[in-house]
Motif scaffolding. Structure first.
Motif, mmCIF file in Angstrom:
data_model
loop_
_atom_site.group_PDB
_atom_site.id
_atom_site.type_symbol
_atom_site.label_atom_id
_atom_site.label_comp_id
_atom_site.label_asym_id
_atom_site.label_seq_id
_atom_site.Cartn_x
_atom_site.Cartn_y
_atom_site.Cartn_z
ATOM 1 N N GLU A 133 47.652 49.564 51.903
ATOM 2 C CA GLU A 133 47.388 48.772 53.111
ATOM 3 C C GLU A 133 48.095 49.336 54.337
ATOM 4 N N HIS A 134 49.235 49.994 54.110
ATOM 5 C CA HIS A 134 49.927 50.606 55.239
ATOM 6 C C HIS A 134 49.137 51.809 55.753
ATOM 7 N N LEU A 135 48.646 52.613 54.822
ATOM 8 C CA LEU A 135 47.878 53.804 55.200
ATOM 9 C C LEU A 135 46.514 53.429 55.742
ATOM 10 N N ALA A 136 45.884 52.458 55.100
ATOM 11 C CA ALA A 136 44.485 52.150 55.410
ATOM 12 C C ALA A 136 44.267 50.637 55.273
ATOM 13 N N PRO A 137 44.626 49.894 56.330
ATOM 14 C CA PRO A 137 44.527 48.426 56.234
ATOM 15 C C PRO A 137 43.128 47.970 55.831
ATOM 16 N N GLY A 138 43.071 47.079 54.862
ATOM 17 C CA GLY A 138 41.794 46.570 54.376
ATOM 18 C C GLY A 138 41.240 47.318 53.189
ATOM 19 N N SER A 139 41.803 48.481 52.892
ATOM 20 C CA SER A 139 41.224 49.318 51.843
ATOM 21 C C SER A 139 41.513 48.805 50.428
ATOM 22 N N TRP A 140 42.620 48.098 50.238
ATOM 23 C CA TRP A 140 42.963 47.666 48.875
ATOM 24 C C TRP A 140 41.888 46.757 48.310
ATOM 25 N N GLU A 141 41.444 45.803 49.114
ATOM 26 C CA GLU A 141 40.409 44.877 48.644
ATOM 27 C C GLU A 141 39.025 45.517 48.660
ATOM 28 N N ALA A 142 38.808 46.440 49.583
ATOM 29 C CA ALA A 142 37.452 46.981 49.789
ATOM 30 C C ALA A 142 37.096 48.107 48.830
ATOM 31 N N THR A 143 38.105 48.681 48.165
ATOM 32 C CA THR A 143 37.812 49.840 47.323
ATOM 33 C C THR A 143 38.247 49.571 45.886
ATOM 34 N N ARG A 144 37.865 50.498 44.998
ATOM 35 C CA ARG A 144 38.224 50.315 43.584
ATOM 36 C C ARG A 144 39.735 50.447 43.407
ATOM 37 N N GLN A 145 40.331 49.448 42.781
ATOM 38 C CA GLN A 145 41.779 49.484 42.576
ATOM 39 C C GLN A 145 42.138 50.377 41.386
ATOM 40 N N PRO A 146 43.393 50.812 41.322
ATOM 41 C CA PRO A 146 43.785 51.816 40.318
ATOM 42 C C PRO A 146 43.540 51.363 38.879
ATOM 43 N N ASP A 147 43.041 52.270 38.070
ATOM 44 C CA ASP A 147 42.903 51.982 36.638
ATOM 45 C C ASP A 147 44.169 52.466 35.921
ATOM 46 N N ARG A 148 44.201 52.271 34.608
ATOM 47 C CA ARG A 148 45.409 52.571 33.851
ATOM 48 C C ARG A 148 45.826 54.044 33.981
ATOM 49 N N LYS A 149 44.844 54.918 33.952
ATOM 50 C CA LYS A 149 45.136 56.351 34.026
ATOM 51 C C LYS A 149 45.714 56.717 35.396
ATOM 52 N N GLU A 150 45.133 56.132 36.429
ATOM 53 C CA GLU A 150 45.624 56.424 37.774
ATOM 54 C C GLU A 150 47.036 55.869 37.970
ATOM 55 N N LEU A 151 47.260 54.676 37.425
ATOM 56 C CA LEU A 151 48.598 54.102 37.521
ATOM 57 C C LEU A 151 49.619 55.009 36.824
ATOM 58 N N ALA A 152 49.231 55.558 35.691
ATOM 59 C CA ALA A 152 50.157 56.400 34.933
ATOM 60 C C ALA A 152 50.471 57.703 35.663
ATOM 61 N N ALA A 153 49.561 58.130 36.532
ATOM 62 C CA ALA A 153 49.755 59.410 37.224
ATOM 63 C C ALA A 153 50.565 59.265 38.503
ATOM 64 N N THR A 154 50.936 58.046 38.826
ATOM 65 C CA THR A 154 51.609 57.794 40.099
ATOM 66 C C THR A 154 53.044 57.334 39.873
ATOM 67 N N SER A 155 53.975 58.007 40.535
ATOM 68 C CA SER A 155 55.362 57.525 40.574
ATOM 69 C C SER A 155 55.516 56.629 41.783
ATOM 70 N N LEU A 156 56.054 55.449 41.559
ATOM 71 C CA LEU A 156 56.303 54.534 42.669
ATOM 72 C C LEU A 156 57.803 54.331 42.779
ATOM 73 N N LEU A 157 58.320 54.546 43.975
ATOM 74 C CA LEU A 157 59.746 54.380 44.223
ATOM 75 C C LEU A 157 59.963 53.249 45.206
ATOM 76 N N ALA A 158 61.068 52.538 45.014
ATOM 77 C CA ALA A 158 61.465 51.504 45.970
ATOM 78 C C ALA A 158 62.796 51.915 46.589
ATOM 79 N N LEU A 159 62.873 51.798 47.898
ATOM 80 C CA LEU A 159 64.096 52.147 48.613
ATOM 81 C C LEU A 159 64.502 50.942 49.445
ATOM 82 N N ASP A 160 65.701 50.446 49.191
ATOM 83 C CA ASP A 160 66.181 49.274 49.897
ATOM 84 C C ASP A 160 66.583 49.645 51.331
#
Lengths: 220, 220
Positions: A133-160
């Motif tokens: 949503e930060h990169l492309a507002p509205g895209s999360w709902e409008a496009t296909r959300q990540p499947d299991r394989k895509e989730l596994a290929a992505t590292s997500l980091l949180a920085l406080d």
């Protein structure tokens, strides 16, 4: 915003050079981060700094960063080593009467800390939504959300956002008194980022119009 | 350009992720660097990375960076520790049919090495000219050049372009085959940086017109 804690006062997040340019309101940190699309993530690899452009998104006082599980910088950050994440907007070239006082107008946020590898499935999905949503507002709902394989290929980091600083320069040049009478133009040439005309994917089937989330997008 | 050596083949300057986006022609390194105004300098301070926006200019295979003699990052770089200097241009937001394939079009140059503190008076003057002309073409001749005190207050660093990489993403999204028939718009929203109307310094004496070096300036 009124109840948000002020920005961190640690030594490394205290602006020393041109301290009058420092901003200490947490709302200004949010504003600088929210106005950007890409930041520069610094990590230490084999004792040397590596700085790479990185997408991000913010939810409250958490910054989410992501990248491929194969990226060495992401792996270093995910291992808990110290990181620095910097977002800079260039707002103008400052023309002075002296070469020395030439400068730039800018807004810059610097975040220090150790990133946390997000493993909880719900937070992973939330973080990817925030990033998308930060990169492309509205895209999360409008496009296909990540499947299991895509989730596994992505590292997500949180920085406080506990340890951060904001520095802003605005306004005309700071020429020396004795140069002010010189017959040399001085002032600011403003810079800004603008969007152009959307370019449809050549593979797009006919009849799909540019949606408002793209056509109506403005920056800043 | 034809005789310039190719880009460095060291391990850390070899693009691994999305290697098809790597550019190996030295002319492309020059082009990405020359099109930018600010880069992000990374150094290691007390074991942690610090990344700050930094002005620069290029002469041949030397990048000149400068800053205040009081800046801790500049001092760390001047002491000969490893640095990383990254210049990124954001060229577009890539809208895909899936959240996963959303991306950015960009050009990015990453330079690794150890900076050299420039002490030779002639090279210092040259480096400051290169920096000033990169930020504000025409300003070096048109404005008062640095005096002894200003020269003493400025740290000038030289970074050799021996070890560098360039990565570029262009074009439409890389959606999966099975998503191509979705009724979702996909394509690129181009981004670019533009100059606005020059804003004269309020202290400017009357009758000094905006010079062509400012009024006629275009980016990229």
């Amino acid at each position: 915003m009124d109840s948000a804690p002020p920005l961190s006062p640690t030594a490394r997040s205290t602006v020393r050079r041109n301290a009058t340019r420092a901003r200490t309101d947490r709302a200004e940190l949010y504003a600088v981060l929210d106005a950007g699309l890409v930041g520069h993530l610094g990590v230490v690899l084999d004792g040397a700094p590596v700085v790479l452009p990185t997408g991000y998104g913010r939810r409250g006082d958490t910054l989410y960063l992501h990248g491929s599980t194969g990226a060495a910088t992401l792996r270093a950050a995910a291992a808990g080593g110290p990181v620095c994440f910097t977002v800079t907007h260039l707002d103008g070239v400052v023309y002075a009467r002296s070469a020395f006082h030439h400068s730039m107008n800018y807004r810059c946020a610097v975040v220090h800390g150790a990133a946390r590898l997000v493993t909880d499935p719900d937070e992973r999905r939330l973080g990817l939504e925030v990033l998308t949503e930060h990169l492309a507002p509205g895209s999360w709902e409008a496009t296909r959300q990540p499947d299991r394989k895509e989730l596994a290929a992505t590292s997500l980091l949180a920085l406080d956002l506990a340890e951060a600083s904001v520095k802003v320069r605005t306004g005309p040049p700071g020429d020396d008194e004795q140069d002010l009478s010189a017959s040399v133009w001085a002032g600011v040439l403003p810079l800004r980022t603008v969007v152009g005309t959307p370019e449809p994917d050549p593979l797009l089937p006919p009849g799909i119009a540019v949606p408002e989330r793209v056509a109506g997008r403005a920056l800043d």
